[in-house]
Design a protein around this motif. Structure first.
Motif, PDB file in Angstrom:
ATOM      1  N   LEU A  42     -10.558  -3.026   1.223  1.00 58.35           N
ATOM      2  CA  LEU A  42     -10.484  -1.679   1.784  1.00 58.35           C
ATOM      3  C   LEU A  42     -10.828  -1.683   3.271  1.00 58.35           C
ATOM      4  N   GLN A  43     -11.808  -2.492   3.646  1.00 56.77           N
ATOM      5  CA  GLN A  43     -12.202  -2.573   5.046  1.00 56.77           C
ATOM      6  C   GLN A  43     -11.120  -3.211   5.915  1.00 56.77           C
ATOM      7  N   ARG A  44     -10.280  -4.056   5.307  1.00 53.83           N
ATOM      8  CA  ARG A  44      -9.252  -4.773   6.060  1.00 53.83           C
ATOM      9  C   ARG A  44      -7.860  -4.163   5.872  1.00 53.83           C
ATOM     10  N   GLY A  45      -7.772  -3.075   5.130  1.00 50.90           N
ATOM     11  CA  GLY A  45      -6.484  -2.427   4.934  1.00 50.90           C
ATOM     12  C   GLY A  45      -5.537  -3.189   4.033  1.00 50.90           C
ATOM     13  N   VAL A  46      -6.091  -3.910   3.080  1.00 48.58           N
ATOM     14  CA  VAL A  46      -5.291  -4.704   2.137  1.00 48.58           C
ATOM     15  C   VAL A  46      -5.408  -4.067   0.755  1.00 48.58           C
ATOM     16  N   ASP A  47      -4.380  -4.201  -0.063  1.00 51.05           N
ATOM     17  CA  ASP A  47      -4.381  -3.646  -1.416  1.00 51.05           C
ATOM     18  C   ASP A  47      -5.492  -4.300  -2.240  1.00 51.05           C
ATOM     19  N   PRO A  48      -6.522  -3.536  -2.632  1.00 49.98           N
ATOM     20  CA  PRO A  48      -7.660  -4.116  -3.369  1.00 49.98           C
ATOM     21  C   PRO A  48      -7.256  -4.780  -4.680  1.00 49.98           C
ATOM     22  N   GLN A  49      -6.333  -4.153  -5.427  1.00 48.72           N
ATOM     23  CA  GLN A  49      -5.949  -4.730  -6.714  1.00 48.72           C
ATOM     24  C   GLN A  49      -5.207  -6.042  -6.530  1.00 48.72           C
ATOM     25  N   LEU A  50      -4.397  -6.128  -5.492  1.00 44.28           N
ATOM     26  CA  LEU A  50      -3.688  -7.370  -5.207  1.00 44.28           C
ATOM     27  C   LEU A  50      -4.673  -8.489  -4.913  1.00 44.28           C
ATOM     28  N   VAL A  51      -5.692  -8.187  -4.139  1.00 49.58           N
ATOM     29  CA  VAL A  51      -6.705  -9.191  -3.791  1.00 49.58           C
ATOM     30  C   VAL A  51      -7.424  -9.679  -5.040  1.00 49.58           C
ATOM     31  N   VAL A  52      -7.815  -8.745  -5.896  1.00 51.53           N
ATOM     32  CA  VAL A  52      -8.509  -9.108  -7.137  1.00 51.53           C
ATOM     33  C   VAL A  52      -7.606  -9.944  -8.038  1.00 51.53           C
ATOM     34  N   ASP A  53      -6.355  -9.531  -8.172  1.00 53.97           N
ATOM     35  CA  ASP A  53      -5.426 -10.234  -9.057  1.00 53.97           C
ATOM     36  C   ASP A  53      -5.152 -11.663  -8.595  1.00 53.97           C
ATOM     37  N   LEU A  54      -5.154 -11.890  -7.281  1.00 52.61           N
ATOM     38  CA  LEU A  54      -4.822 -13.205  -6.745  1.00 52.61           C
ATOM     39  C   LEU A  54      -6.043 -14.103  -6.533  1.00 52.61           C
TER      40      LEU A  54
END
Length: 222
Positions: free
Chosen positions: A52-64
């Motif tokens: 969220l702080q970096r403007g990236v999709d949180p769910q995508l980050v968690v999934d990968l």
């Protein structure tokens, strides 16, 4: 248990009771997060916060994230960022919150049964984080701990598990891996190591494995 010898040195023959099956091996190689240490909720919250702080999709980050080092994850989801700098920030956060973790069900009891020198931890986390979480969960630091700082590429590459077996002085064929992530099970398969899948992260049962358990409460030493 029996003492056995061979080209890889002398070790102890272990009979692992895995549910209703038995595997004979000389060493057990554990993934850390989600297998030994109950840290997955903490990790997910931290990754979501970072995303969220970096403007990236949180769910995508968690999934990968499963099986990947922080540097690999950052490079994958945010190639425009400095992966080294972001890895450093995540490392500081992970070390500062390591005391919030606990052991996974059955993990302490299983490790307590294993002879010294017959088990290792192979994690995609950095060494300071791994050491802090293992201590906080009550395991202490094993003699062989392979982290993201020790390999050139993370899971599903087999490098980490191959290194752990070599450091223990045990042939990969005489090891059993315990994993909860697809990438980790793929790494075990690539190394030619039998694997126990701990059901916990998504489609883990779709990855190569010989046995599956809900928790380490279903695994013991005969």
């Amino acid at each position: 248990m029996a003492v056995v010898g061979g080209d890889e040195g002398i070790g102890v023959e272990l009979q692992l009771q895995i549910g209703g099956a038995v595997e004979v091996c000389q060493a057990v190689l554990f993934d850390m997060d989600g297998v030994l240490v109950d840290s997955m909720a903490l990790i997910e919250n931290q990754l979501r916060q970072w995303a969220l702080q970096r403007g990236v999709d949180p769910q995508l980050v968690v999934d990968l994230s499963p099986g990947r080092t922080n540097a690999e994850l950052v490079a994958l989801v945010a190639p425009h960022l400095d992966a080294v700098a972001e890895e450093r920030l995540l490392l500081e956060l992970e070390v500062s919150t390591a005391g919030e973790v606990a052991a996974c069900p059955g993990a302490l009891a299983l490790v307590a049964q294993l002879p010294v020198g017959s088990w290792a931890v192979v994690t995609s986390g950095n060494r300071p984080v791994a050491q802090a979480r293992l201590r906080a969960a009550g395991f202490g630091v094993p003699g062989v701990l392979v982290t993201a700082d020790d390999v050139t590429v993370g899971k599903p590459d087999p490098q980490g598990y191959e290194m752990a077996a070599r450091l223990l002085g045990v042939a990969v064929e005489a090891c059993v891996v315990v994993e909860d992530a697809v990438a980790g099970l793929m790494a075990a398969a690539a190394a030619g190591i039998r694997a126990v899948a701990v059901q916990g992260t998504g489609d883990v049962l779709d990855a190569p494995h010989e046995h599956a358990v809900e928790s380490l409460e279903q695994v013991s030493l005969r």
